[in-house]
Design a protein around this motif. Sequence first.
Motif, PDB file in Angstrom:
ATOM      1  N   ARG A 123       0.831  -1.213   0.000  1.00  0.00           N
ATOM      2  CA  ARG A 123       0.000   0.000   0.000  1.00  0.00           C
ATOM      3  C   ARG A 123       0.860   1.255   0.000  1.00  0.00           C
ATOM      4  N   GLN A 124       2.033   1.182   0.634  1.00  0.00           N
ATOM      5  CA  GLN A 124       2.947   2.325   0.615  1.00  0.00           C
ATOM      6  C   GLN A 124       3.441   2.621  -0.799  1.00  0.00           C
ATOM      7  N   LYS A 125       3.372   1.610  -1.665  1.00  0.00           N
ATOM      8  CA  LYS A 125       3.744   1.781  -3.079  1.00  0.00           C
ATOM      9  C   LYS A 125       2.508   1.995  -3.953  1.00  0.00           C
ATOM     10  N   ASN A 126       1.363   2.313  -3.306  1.00  0.00           N
ATOM     11  CA  ASN A 126       0.098   2.541  -4.009  1.00  0.00           C
ATOM     12  C   ASN A 126      -0.385   1.302  -4.751  1.00  0.00           C
ATOM     13  N   VAL A 127      -0.077   0.140  -4.193  1.00  0.00           N
ATOM     14  CA  VAL A 127      -0.561  -1.130  -4.748  1.00  0.00           C
ATOM     15  C   VAL A 127      -1.513  -1.738  -3.729  1.00  0.00           C
ATOM     16  N   PHE A 128      -2.780  -1.890  -4.100  1.00  0.00           N
ATOM     17  CA  PHE A 128      -3.793  -2.392  -3.180  1.00  0.00           C
ATOM     18  C   PHE A 128      -4.256  -3.804  -3.536  1.00  0.00           C
ATOM     19  N   ASN A 129      -3.812  -4.297  -4.663  1.00  0.00           N
ATOM     20  CA  ASN A 129      -4.209  -5.639  -5.098  1.00  0.00           C
ATOM     21  C   ASN A 129      -2.942  -6.449  -5.363  1.00  0.00           C
ATOM     22  N   ASP A 132      -1.886  -7.682  -8.802  1.00  0.00           N
ATOM     23  CA  ASP A 132      -1.315  -6.766  -9.791  1.00  0.00           C
ATOM     24  C   ASP A 132       0.206  -6.839  -9.839  1.00  0.00           C
ATOM     25  N   ASN A 152      -0.625  -3.822 -15.854  1.00  0.00           N
ATOM     26  CA  ASN A 152      -1.004  -2.906 -14.774  1.00  0.00           C
ATOM     27  C   ASN A 152      -0.057  -1.715 -14.636  1.00  0.00           C
TER      28      ASN A 152
END
Length: 289
Positions: A123-129, A132, A152
């Motif tokens: 999430r800190q890398k703006n990845v929520f899935n 991906d 992606n």
Amino acid sequence: MPEWLHIIIRSILFLIILFLITRIIGKKQISELSFFEYVSGITIGSVAGEVIMGLENSMFHGIIGILSFGIATFAVDIFSLKSKKFRDIIDGQSTIFIKDGKILEDNLKKEKYTMDDLAALLRQKNVFNVADVEFALLEPKGDLSVLLKKENQPLTPKDLNLQVAQEKEPQTVIMDGQIFDAALSAAGKTRQWLNIELEKLGVLPENVFMAQVDSYGELTVDIYDDKINVASPQARPLLLAMIKKAQADLELFALETNSEKAKEMYRKNAEKLRDTMEKLTPYLSGQLN
């Protein structure tokens, strides 16, 4: 001498010593630390605190202890630069958490990370899935490097075969109302140009908090009074609009004239302007800054 004065003198002395040691060791000590640097930093701080308060030993012994750890840390950094094996021992090695889109649970356990910890790092890398992610690597200093799956990854101008302008470092030509001539020279500008641009905006140099010249030679200004809005640079959009108007005028002239020779001339020049517009649009539209 009173005890409180002893503490003040010791505090100032050790503040200077610690500052000098940190400068010698380098910026690495105040950024992300390796295991050794973390232990060394804590130890140096503890020794300094003990000696400042005069709880144990003499001030001289404390200085020797701090210098010893400072020299050891500096030596470790030098050896790390020269030997990959030594660097792996001191800093540790990277650990793969996700490979080919699959989570490596054994590596997570090895580093004592839970799935919640991995999700938080993503999430800190703006990845929520997690689905991906193609590849994820835990760096020795605790950061997670993430490579998204190709589908992606965000589009880039290269993916769209778009020509983009080359970016250069913006030059800060005014800060706190002070003009920097060296920055102006680096941007290829003069004080006369700067004064003209500021006059266009109705701003005095002493009222400017910060002003920068970008790689296109445009001036962006931020003034002290946040209630006053300063116009954004308009040179490039205006130039693009002028070229578009000239191209449209040529096409209109070609339609209105009865001379075939003139029609051909207008059409050829309109096509040249159209080609020029296509090449300059990435530079002048302001969308690729």
